[in-house]
Design an enzyme around this catalytic site. Sequence first.
Site, mmCIF file in Angstrom:
data_model
loop_
_atom_site.group_PDB
_atom_site.id
_atom_site.type_symbol
_atom_site.label_atom_id
_atom_site.label_comp_id
_atom_site.label_asym_id
_atom_site.label_seq_id
_atom_site.Cartn_x
_atom_site.Cartn_y
_atom_site.Cartn_z
ATOM 1 N N ALA A 111 -4.524 111.983 -71.654
ATOM 2 C CA ALA A 111 -4.341 111.448 -73.015
ATOM 3 C C ALA A 111 -3.911 112.499 -74.030
ATOM 4 O O ALA A 111 -3.808 112.207 -75.218
ATOM 5 C CB ALA A 111 -5.632 110.790 -73.481
ATOM 6 N N ASN B 39 -4.310 107.092 -66.327
ATOM 7 C CA ASN B 39 -2.911 107.348 -66.712
ATOM 8 C C ASN B 39 -2.393 108.713 -66.269
ATOM 9 O O ASN B 39 -1.184 108.901 -66.120
ATOM 10 C CB ASN B 39 -2.810 107.214 -68.245
ATOM 11 C CG ASN B 39 -1.526 107.776 -68.798
ATOM 12 O OD1 ASN B 39 -0.476 107.114 -68.779
ATOM 13 N ND2 ASN B 39 -1.558 109.020 -69.284
ATOM 14 N N TYR C 252 6.522 111.115 -55.451
ATOM 15 C CA TYR C 252 6.114 110.432 -56.686
ATOM 16 C C TYR C 252 6.163 108.906 -56.489
ATOM 17 O O TYR C 252 5.229 108.177 -56.834
ATOM 18 C CB TYR C 252 7.025 110.857 -57.832
ATOM 19 C CG TYR C 252 6.737 110.185 -59.145
ATOM 20 C CD1 TYR C 252 5.662 110.581 -59.930
ATOM 21 C CD2 TYR C 252 7.540 109.139 -59.613
ATOM 22 C CE1 TYR C 252 5.399 109.961 -61.144
ATOM 23 C CE2 TYR C 252 7.283 108.515 -60.819
ATOM 24 C CZ TYR C 252 6.209 108.936 -61.586
ATOM 25 O OH TYR C 252 5.944 108.316 -62.783
HETATM 26 P P1 NAP Z 1 3.080 113.975 -69.698
HETATM 27 O O1 NAP Z 1 3.665 113.863 -71.046
HETATM 28 O O2 NAP Z 1 3.420 115.128 -68.820
HETATM 29 O O3 NAP Z 1 1.493 113.918 -69.872
HETATM 30 C C1 NAP Z 1 0.673 114.002 -68.737
HETATM 31 C C2 NAP Z 1 -0.772 113.983 -69.178
HETATM 32 O O4 NAP Z 1 -1.596 114.032 -68.015
HETATM 33 C C3 NAP Z 1 -1.140 115.194 -70.023
HETATM 34 O O5 NAP Z 1 -2.142 114.785 -70.932
HETATM 35 C C4 NAP Z 1 -1.728 116.157 -69.011
HETATM 36 O O6 NAP Z 1 -2.579 117.079 -69.660
HETATM 37 C C5 NAP Z 1 -2.450 115.170 -68.086
HETATM 38 N N1 NAP Z 1 -2.694 115.626 -66.719
HETATM 39 C C6 NAP Z 1 -1.790 116.060 -65.805
HETATM 40 N N2 NAP Z 1 -2.414 116.399 -64.678
HETATM 41 C C7 NAP Z 1 -3.736 116.160 -64.878
HETATM 42 C C8 NAP Z 1 -4.906 116.318 -64.090
HETATM 43 N N3 NAP Z 1 -4.852 116.805 -62.828
HETATM 44 N N4 NAP Z 1 -6.093 115.969 -64.611
HETATM 45 C C9 NAP Z 1 -6.176 115.491 -65.868
HETATM 46 N N5 NAP Z 1 -5.118 115.317 -66.661
HETATM 47 C C10 NAP Z 1 -3.921 115.655 -66.175
HETATM 48 O O7 NAP Z 1 3.417 112.679 -68.829
HETATM 49 P P2 NAP Z 1 3.825 111.193 -69.269
HETATM 50 O O8 NAP Z 1 5.279 111.091 -69.241
HETATM 51 O O9 NAP Z 1 3.096 110.787 -70.491
HETATM 52 O O10 NAP Z 1 3.263 110.378 -68.019
HETATM 53 C C11 NAP Z 1 1.987 109.765 -68.055
HETATM 54 C C12 NAP Z 1 1.896 108.759 -66.926
HETATM 55 O O11 NAP Z 1 2.951 107.830 -67.064
HETATM 56 C C13 NAP Z 1 2.046 109.371 -65.546
HETATM 57 O O12 NAP Z 1 1.172 108.716 -64.649
HETATM 58 C C14 NAP Z 1 3.488 109.103 -65.188
HETATM 59 O O13 NAP Z 1 3.688 109.025 -63.812
HETATM 60 C C15 NAP Z 1 3.669 107.759 -65.853
HETATM 61 N N6 NAP Z 1 5.080 107.417 -66.150
HETATM 62 C C16 NAP Z 1 5.796 108.151 -67.070
HETATM 63 C C17 NAP Z 1 7.109 107.774 -67.334
HETATM 64 C C18 NAP Z 1 7.947 108.472 -68.375
HETATM 65 O O14 NAP Z 1 9.122 108.120 -68.525
HETATM 66 N N7 NAP Z 1 7.449 109.442 -69.117
HETATM 67 C C19 NAP Z 1 7.688 106.697 -66.663
HETATM 68 C C20 NAP Z 1 6.937 105.999 -65.728
HETATM 69 C C21 NAP Z 1 5.619 106.362 -65.490
HETATM 70 P P3 NAP Z 1 -3.032 118.470 -68.973
HETATM 71 O O15 NAP Z 1 -1.806 119.052 -68.344
HETATM 72 O O16 NAP Z 1 -3.616 119.288 -70.081
HETATM 73 O O17 NAP Z 1 -4.080 118.100 -67.968
#
Ligand code: NAP
Length: 258
Positions: A15, A91, A157
């Site tokens: 988050a 998430n 992925y």
């Molecule tokens: P993001 O901006 O990279 O954010 C990822 C978040 O997850 C950050 O808060 C990160 O914080 C946290 N995180 C990563 N690894 C973690 C772990 N091992 N434990 C706890 N927290 C963790 O990614 P996003 O684009 O918002 O994506 C969020 C979700 O949406 C993911 O599941 C992704 O697959 C999905 N999604 C994204 C897109 C897109 O276009 N962006 C599309 C489809 C699906 P820390 O690194 O500080 O832990």
Amino acid sequence: MFTSLKGRSVIVTGASKGIGRGIALRFGLEGCNVLVVARTAAEAEAVVHEIAASGGAARAFAADVTRPADMRAMAAAAVEHFGGIDVLCANAGIFPTARLGEMTEGDFDAVIGTNLKGCFLAVSACLPAMKSSTSGRIILTSSITGPMTGYPGWSHYGASKAGQLGFMRTAAIELAPYGITVNAVLPGNVATEALAGMGVEYVRGMVASVPLRRLGSVADIANAALFFASDEAAYITGQSLVVDGGQILPESLAALQA
Ligand code: NAP
């Protein structure tokens, strides 16, 4: 139109940034108590301040979804601060790229470990407290990539995101006796820092392949998560909702240009 979610206890993993931040802010606006979870405490704290500035209540919790003890501590923190757990938004996710032939076992395990196993660990840890809720909701952030589409570099992925839906369907049956629903949001390409990191050409190509001609916003995804958390969605379980501006619809580029 919708029953207020004010006072519900909500955990959002991942988050501190991107989609998870958007979900946390949205639940904060609804008057929920939000546990903002990420590994980087300072970034989670910043989101807590944003929620507080908009009138909501939140706490930060530093945890890694790949660690069972962290997930148990996360659930305990929500119970301690908010008196229980009503909603879990699982998430947190990562999306590094590697093509087959170059992808290592470590690459594969890291993606499955965070995106799929991390989801299982978060759900398992929250379950004891969620069984006491009268409106338990588990909402997974999956993706169109895997369940619906493929993209070079993302076989691990895609497997993790499709795996989340397999997990969801059985979890929905197992948790139905407790009144807990389990659903998934499948975002298309959402404007986040992580997506911007894929490069200008990638983003331009994605916008061109979306019938609605824009990337999704984190609010688009948060609204879908909010719907699944609502009382009005109480009879929906084991379902996935694609939120992608129509990206998976065209059979070909010509279908978009026609
Ligand atoms: P993001 O901006 O990279 O954010 C990822 C978040 O997850 C950050 O808060 C990160 O914080 C946290 N995180 C990563 N690894 C973690 C772990 N091992 N434990 C706890 N927290 C963790 O990614 P996003 O684009 O918002 O994506 C969020 C979700 O949406 C993911 O599941 C992704 O697959 C999905 N999604 C994204 C897109 C897109 O276009 N962006 C599309 C489809 C699906 P820390 O690194 O500080 O832990």
